[in-house]
Design a protein around this motif. Structure first.
Motif, PDB file in Angstrom:
ATOM      1  N   TYR A 146      -5.343   8.558   0.810  1.00  0.00           N
ATOM      2  CA  TYR A 146      -4.406   7.819  -0.049  1.00  0.00           C
ATOM      3  C   TYR A 146      -3.334   8.712  -0.693  1.00  0.00           C
ATOM      4  CZ  TYR A 146      -2.274   4.861  -3.527  1.00  0.00           C
ATOM      5  OH  TYR A 146      -1.343   4.194  -4.284  1.00  0.00           O
TER       6      TYR A 146
ATOM      7  N   LEU B 103      -0.082  -4.363  -4.557  1.00  0.00           N
ATOM      8  CA  LEU B 103      -0.459  -3.321  -3.617  1.00  0.00           C
ATOM      9  C   LEU B 103      -1.632  -3.847  -2.802  1.00  0.00           C
ATOM     10  CD1 LEU B 103       0.575  -0.466  -3.151  1.00  0.00           C
ATOM     11  CD2 LEU B 103      -1.149   0.361  -4.729  1.00  0.00           C
TER      12      LEU B 103
ATOM     13  N   LYS C 122      -1.030   5.237  -8.695  1.00  0.00           N
ATOM     14  CA  LYS C 122      -1.247   6.575  -8.142  1.00  0.00           C
ATOM     15  C   LYS C 122      -2.716   6.771  -7.774  1.00  0.00           C
ATOM     16  CE  LYS C 122      -0.176  11.403  -8.910  1.00  0.00           C
ATOM     17  NZ  LYS C 122       0.831  11.742  -7.936  1.00  0.00           N
ATOM     18  N   ASP C 123      -3.597   6.102  -8.483  1.00  0.00           N
ATOM     19  CA  ASP C 123      -5.030   6.196  -8.213  1.00  0.00           C
ATOM     20  C   ASP C 123      -5.552   4.826  -7.815  1.00  0.00           C
ATOM     21  OD1 ASP C 123      -5.344   8.970  -8.966  1.00  0.00           O
ATOM     22  OD2 ASP C 123      -5.023   8.300 -11.027  1.00  0.00           O
TER      23      ASP C 123
ATOM     24  N   TYR D 220       0.471   7.587  -0.666  1.00  0.00           N
ATOM     25  CA  TYR D 220       1.213   7.431  -1.920  1.00  0.00           C
ATOM     26  C   TYR D 220       2.483   8.284  -1.914  1.00  0.00           C
ATOM     27  CZ  TYR D 220       2.400   7.669  -6.856  1.00  0.00           C
ATOM     28  OH  TYR D 220       3.079   7.608  -8.047  1.00  0.00           O
ATOM     29  N   ASP D 221       2.335   9.570  -1.567  1.00  0.00           N
ATOM     30  CA  ASP D 221       3.493  10.468  -1.553  1.00  0.00           C
ATOM     31  C   ASP D 221       4.562  10.002  -0.569  1.00  0.00           C
ATOM     32  OD1 ASP D 221       2.291  12.067  -3.459  1.00  0.00           O
ATOM     33  OD2 ASP D 221       1.636  13.605  -2.031  1.00  0.00           O
TER      34      ASP D 221
END
Length: 140
Positions: A102, A35, A125-126, A106-107
């Motif tokens: 973010y 990422l 996710k974080d 992410y979604d």
């Protein structure tokens, strides 16, 4: 608070699965992607800046069948007129804004994979943008 996000929008999306082989191998090889974030800003109007937060998956060089994914989420941000501290502005742009936007990135990312028929894609996710900032300022 010395800033306020006025609006955010998807400025650019690239989501390419170039072959059936890349599609079939993706869930197994997703751990071989990193990422990656790129955050930049530019003045839009007086006391309003555009902050671009780009999320991309970068494949390891050994992968033969690679997908290409990148999302640029732009935010229009109002900055208090009396904010003159460059370090404070840098932290707003590189930590606060990306942290706030973010979840939308992410979604959107997960939605694209789900719509492509890939349900077991696990990406962070974080994300701790404060840590990323510290590494950028003090690389070791």
């Amino acid at each position: 608070m010395s800033y306020k996000i006025l609006s955010k929008f998807i400025k650019d999306i690239s989501f390419e699965i170039p072959s059936p082989q890349a599609y079939v191998m993706l869930e197994k090889e997703i751990s071989k992607y990193n990422l990656n974030f790129d955050v930049s800003s530019k003045k839009f109007k007086d006391n309003i800046i555009e902050v671009n937060t780009v999320l991309r998956l970068v494949p390891s060089p050994e992968l033969k069948n690679k997908i290409l994914t990148e999302i640029n989420l732009a935010s229009l941000v109002s900055i208090e007129a009396n904010l003159t501290d460059k370090k404070e502005l840098e932290k707003i742009v590189l930590i606060d804004i990306p942290t706030e936007v973010y979840p939308t990135l992410y979604d959107t990312f997960i939605y694209l994979f789900t719509q492509a028929g890939l349900k077991n894609i696990n990406i962070a996710k974080d994300v701790n943008f404060s840590e990323l900032y510290k590494k950028k300022v003090n690389p070791t």
